[in-house]
Motif scaffolding. Sequence first.
Motif, PDB file in Angstrom:
ATOM      1  N   ARG A  47      -2.678 -49.357   1.609  1.00 14.82           N
ATOM      2  CA  ARG A  47      -3.664 -50.434   1.443  1.00 14.82           C
ATOM      3  C   ARG A  47      -3.010 -51.512   0.582  1.00 14.82           C
ATOM      4  N   ALA A  48      -3.054 -52.739   1.054  1.00 16.94           N
ATOM      5  CA  ALA A  48      -2.566 -53.885   0.298  1.00 16.94           C
ATOM      6  C   ALA A  48      -3.779 -54.705  -0.118  1.00 16.94           C
ATOM      7  N   ILE A  49      -4.015 -54.789  -1.437  1.00 16.28           N
ATOM      8  CA  ILE A  49      -5.173 -55.514  -1.951  1.00 16.28           C
ATOM      9  C   ILE A  49      -4.720 -56.914  -2.342  1.00 16.28           C
ATOM     10  N   LEU A  50      -5.259 -57.890  -1.658  1.00 18.88           N
ATOM     11  CA  LEU A  50      -4.884 -59.286  -1.857  1.00 18.88           C
ATOM     12  C   LEU A  50      -5.533 -59.846  -3.122  1.00 18.88           C
ATOM     13  N   PRO A  51      -4.903 -60.835  -3.768  1.00 11.59           N
ATOM     14  CA  PRO A  51      -5.499 -61.434  -4.965  1.00 11.59           C
ATOM     15  C   PRO A  51      -6.904 -61.978  -4.723  1.00 11.59           C
ATOM     16  N   SER A  52      -7.208 -62.380  -3.502  1.00 12.07           N
ATOM     17  CA  SER A  52      -8.534 -62.910  -3.162  1.00 12.07           C
ATOM     18  C   SER A  52      -9.588 -61.810  -3.066  1.00 12.07           C
ATOM     19  N   GLY A  53      -9.148 -60.534  -3.077  1.00 16.76           N
ATOM     20  CA  GLY A  53     -10.065 -59.414  -2.968  1.00 16.76           C
ATOM     21  C   GLY A  53     -10.070 -58.768  -1.592  1.00 16.76           C
ATOM     22  N   GLY A  54      -9.504 -59.429  -0.600  1.00 16.17           N
ATOM     23  CA  GLY A  54      -9.398 -58.850   0.734  1.00 16.17           C
ATOM     24  C   GLY A  54      -8.351 -57.754   0.759  1.00 16.17           C
ATOM     25  N   GLU A  55      -8.209 -57.111   1.891  1.00 12.82           N
ATOM     26  CA  GLU A  55      -7.204 -56.061   1.994  1.00 12.82           C
ATOM     27  C   GLU A  55      -6.604 -56.024   3.386  1.00 12.82           C
ATOM     28  N   LEU A  56      -5.400 -55.498   3.430  1.00  9.79           N
ATOM     29  CA  LEU A  56      -4.699 -55.224   4.684  1.00  9.79           C
ATOM     30  C   LEU A  56      -4.377 -53.745   4.686  1.00  9.79           C
ATOM     31  N   LEU A  57      -4.425 -53.125   5.858  1.00  8.38           N
ATOM     32  CA  LEU A  57      -4.089 -51.715   5.988  1.00  8.38           C
ATOM     33  C   LEU A  57      -2.847 -51.589   6.854  1.00  8.38           C
ATOM     34  N   PHE A  58      -1.940 -50.682   6.455  1.00  8.38           N
ATOM     35  CA  PHE A  58      -0.699 -50.477   7.178  1.00  8.38           C
ATOM     36  C   PHE A  58      -0.406 -48.995   7.348  1.00  8.38           C
ATOM     37  N   CYS A  59       0.301 -48.646   8.421  1.00  8.34           N
ATOM     38  CA  CYS A  59       0.868 -47.306   8.560  1.00  8.34           C
ATOM     39  C   CYS A  59       2.029 -47.228   7.558  1.00  8.34           C
ATOM     40  N   ASN A  60       2.610 -46.051   7.375  1.00 12.15           N
ATOM     41  CA  ASN A  60       3.734 -45.938   6.438  1.00 12.15           C
ATOM     42  C   ASN A  60       4.901 -46.829   6.851  1.00 12.15           C
ATOM     43  N   HIS A  61       5.194 -46.901   8.133  1.00  8.39           N
ATOM     44  CA  HIS A  61       6.318 -47.713   8.615  1.00  8.39           C
ATOM     45  C   HIS A  61       6.143 -49.189   8.220  1.00  8.39           C
ATOM     46  N   HIS A  62       5.009 -49.766   8.561  1.00  5.33           N
ATOM     47  CA  HIS A  62       4.790 -51.179   8.248  1.00  5.33           C
ATOM     48  C   HIS A  62       4.541 -51.392   6.761  1.00  5.33           C
ATOM     49  N   GLY A  63       3.968 -50.412   6.086  1.00  2.79           N
ATOM     50  CA  GLY A  63       3.804 -50.505   4.637  1.00  2.79           C
ATOM     51  C   GLY A  63       5.142 -50.630   3.932  1.00  2.79           C
ATOM     52  N   ARG A  64       6.108 -49.788   4.325  1.00  5.57           N
ATOM     53  CA  ARG A  64       7.454 -49.870   3.735  1.00  5.57           C
ATOM     54  C   ARG A  64       8.126 -51.184   4.099  1.00  5.57           C
ATOM     55  N   ALA A  65       7.953 -51.622   5.335  1.00  6.93           N
ATOM     56  CA  ALA A  65       8.610 -52.842   5.796  1.00  6.93           C
ATOM     57  C   ALA A  65       8.123 -54.078   5.045  1.00  6.93           C
ATOM     58  N   HIS A  66       6.871 -54.086   4.619  1.00  5.98           N
ATOM     59  CA  HIS A  66       6.290 -55.288   4.008  1.00  5.98           C
ATOM     60  C   HIS A  66       6.022 -55.164   2.504  1.00  5.98           C
ATOM     61  N   ALA A  67       6.150 -53.972   1.916  1.00  8.41           N
ATOM     62  CA  ALA A  67       5.752 -53.734   0.526  1.00  8.41           C
ATOM     63  C   ALA A  67       6.443 -54.665  -0.463  1.00  8.41           C
ATOM     64  N   GLU A  68       7.744 -54.840  -0.361  1.00  5.84           N
ATOM     65  CA  GLU A  68       8.466 -55.658  -1.335  1.00  5.84           C
ATOM     66  C   GLU A  68       7.971 -57.099  -1.316  1.00  5.84           C
ATOM     67  N   LYS A  69       7.847 -57.668  -0.138  1.00  2.00           N
ATOM     68  CA  LYS A  69       7.394 -59.054  -0.007  1.00  2.00           C
ATOM     69  C   LYS A  69       5.949 -59.207  -0.495  1.00  2.00           C
ATOM     70  N   LEU A  70       5.105 -58.222  -0.189  1.00  5.67           N
ATOM     71  CA  LEU A  70       3.723 -58.268  -0.644  1.00  5.67           C
ATOM     72  C   LEU A  70       3.652 -58.244  -2.167  1.00  5.67           C
TER      73      LEU A  70
END
Length: 61
Positions: free
Chosen positions: A27-50
């Motif tokens: 789960r990626a919690i955005l500063p605005s309060g929204g969220e994005l959900l990712f599988c482990n693959h996409h979570g790892r791929a985007h975690a650093e940038k997020l």
Amino acid sequence: MQPETLTRPELTLTDRCDRCGAAAKVRAILPSGGELLFCNHHGRAHAEKLRESGVEVQGGE
């Protein structure tokens, strides 16, 4: 009076990755309060940038 802490529910089998539709594990919690959900693959791929963008990333392996 203490302020209430909002908690997000645990991810379940019905939660799906916003990129590919696989089971959500991150789960990626955005500063605005929204969220994005990712599988482990996409979570790892985007975690650093997020995280660089000030997003709180929960879960994943």
